[in-house]
Design an enzyme around this catalytic site. Structure first.
Site, PDB file in Angstrom:
ATOM      1  CD  GLU A 133      -1.301   0.173   3.639  1.00  0.00           C
ATOM      2  OE1 GLU A 133      -2.299   0.210   3.397  1.00  0.00           O
ATOM      3  OE2 GLU A 133      -0.742   0.060   5.022  1.00  0.00           O
ATOM      4  CG  ASN A 185       0.174   4.644   4.731  1.00  0.00           C
ATOM      5  OD1 ASN A 185      -1.123   4.283   4.593  1.00  0.00           O
ATOM      6  ND2 ASN A 185       0.987   3.897   5.427  1.00  0.00           N
ATOM      7  NE  ARG A 218      -1.552   7.970   7.235  1.00  0.00           N
ATOM      8  CZ  ARG A 218      -0.810   7.265   7.930  1.00  0.00           C
ATOM      9  NH1 ARG A 218       0.339   7.706   8.427  1.00  0.00           N
ATOM     10  NH2 ARG A 218      -1.103   5.948   8.115  1.00  0.00           N
TER      11      ARG A 218
END
Length: 448
Positions: free
Chosen positions: A287, A289, A291
């Site tokens: 995945e 992220n 941020r």
């Protein structure tokens, strides 16, 4: 440069962003729930606005209240920290519609990477290696059986909108797959309001390696090395290291460049982390992220680059402050997440801190918003602080960590400090010989 930043978060990350704002000379506003009125970031901010009662849905997740706080205070930018609204594309869209800068990626990129199926497809298109798995959502029992057989057991069934281990089940054989598929869908629907799941190969003893990337939104991007986040409990990171004990310089630079090149193609803006499972010399994307990460301080420790400064600079249109050739890695860093939990049962332990003494000295950093007399509220995540230690070598870093843990005092509540005191003396940890299952196996082997 933006003129005033509203920090839409709480606790240690709100204080972390506030410090960056002050160093850059930018006025900052914090929002808070009634439960956080006495929090340290509220005390230190230039302005504060109460946005609701303790439940997150009525305060830190209340987009309309946060936008209103921007309008009341004249804040022209929002830093979301991590968690809460940091990966909420709707929030980014609404801020843009109000002429407020979102210090983060575009809403489009948040959406792309927020759905795990779309993220995996995008990663493949960008040249990032992925875990063998389904082409998309696995919608029926028949499809689950067929897909699992094609991938080969064991398989992992995961919610497309998942996180924190929810909506995630392992099927070790054909006898398990229907129950695992059904349970994952049920959990996903309950946790995320979306029952969609997908399937991928389950790796036996992988490490969790993540690459810190940064883009300027114009096609320029860099990587800042990797972090090893393999020590986890229930898919939640507990201890993180930079650099990873499992990688050599060649592996580090190769996968880092793959990620940086992908972000250039995507024209990604701001900070991001691309997460992989790593086994037998191979990386498999899981995945991204979009941020700042909880564990960003260890990257700062080995690079000397302030990632929040960089976020604000990019959001202000200033571009990246460094090129890839200017990034150099120095020494080793470890972060321990100190939670307000019982170190054996992991039951949350809210309450009043009766005595607090933070360790210090060369190479020791504490990111925490707590203080003596502070009341840990029962409404939020149990993280109360992070101990970050840096040394010239991993051995020096471990010695410094042991010393810092012995100095750290938090009385009045239970914390996970004793767990880290155990881990720092463990031979497997000293050798860097662990995977994502190691900690849970270790905890299960301890007498009750």
């Amino acid at each position: 440069m933006v003129s005033k930043i509203l920090i839409a978060n709480r606790g240690e990350i709100a204080l972390r962003v506030l410090r960056a704002c002050k160093e850059l000379g930018i006025p900052c506003v914090v929002v808070h729930s009634t439960a956080d009125a006495d929090a340290m970031h509220v005390r230190l901010a230039d302005e504060s606005v109460c946005i609701g009662p303790p439940p997150s849905r009525d305060s830190y997740l209340n987009i309309h209240q946060i936008v209103a706080a921007c309008e009341i205070t004249g804040a022209d930018a929002v830093h979301p920290g991590y968690g809460f609204l940091s990966e909420n594309a709707k929030f980014a869209d609404i801020l843009e519609a109000h002429g407020i800068t979102f210090i983060g990626p575009t809403a489009e990129h948040i959406r792309i990477m927020g759905d795990k199926i779309t993220a995996k497809t995008t990663a493949q298109e960008l040249g990032i290696p992925v875990v063998p798995g389904s082409d998309g959502e696995v919608k029926t029992e028949e499809e689950a059986i067929k897909t699992a057989a094609e991938i080969g057991y064991p398989v992992l069934i995961k919610a497309t909108a998942g996180g924190g281990g929810r909506g995630m089940k392992v099927a070790k054989s054909a006898d398990d797959v229907i129950e695992a598929w059904s349970t994952a869908r049920t959990e996903a629907a309950a946790a995320f309001g979306n029952e969609a799941v997908y399937m991928e190969k389950y790796l036996g003893k992988p490490r969790h390696i993540e690459i810190q990337v940064f883009g300027d939104g114009e096609g320029n991007a860099i990587h800042l090395g990797e972090r090893d986040c393999s020590l986890q409990r229930r898919h939640q990171k507990v201890w993180e290291e930079a650099n990873s004990p499992a990688l050599n310089v060649e592996q580090r630079m190769k996968i880092g460049q793959v990620c940086a090149d992908a972000m250039k193609k995507l024209k990604y803006r701001g900070a991001g982390t691309i997460e992989f499972l790593y086994e037998n010399g191979e990386f498999y994307f899981i995945e991204m992220n979009t941020r700042l990460q909880v564990e960003h301080p260890i990257t700062e420790a080995i690079t000397g680059i302030d990632l929040v400064h960089e976020q604000i600079r990019v959001a202000s249109g200033g571009g990246l402050s460094v090129t890839q050739d200017e990034i150099h890695f120095h020494g080793h860093a470890i972060e321990c997440r100190i939670n307000a939990e019982d170190a054996r049962t992991f039951v949350p332990s809210p309450g009043t801190i009766t005595h607090f003494h933070a360790p210090g000295g060369l190479g020791v950093r504490i990111d925490s918003g707590v203080y003596q007399g502070y009341k840990i509220p029962p409404y939020y995540d149990s993280l109360i602080g992070k101990l970050i230690v840096h040394g010239r070598t991993r051995v020096e870093c471990m010695m410094r960590l042991r010393r810092a843990l012995d100095e750290f005092v938090v009385d009045g509540i239970k914390t996970t400090l004793p767990l880290f005191q155990d881990l720092v003396d463990n031979q497997d940890i000293a050798n860097g010989d662990y995977d994502i299952h190691w900690l849970e196996n270790y905890l299960a082997s301890k007498p009750a």
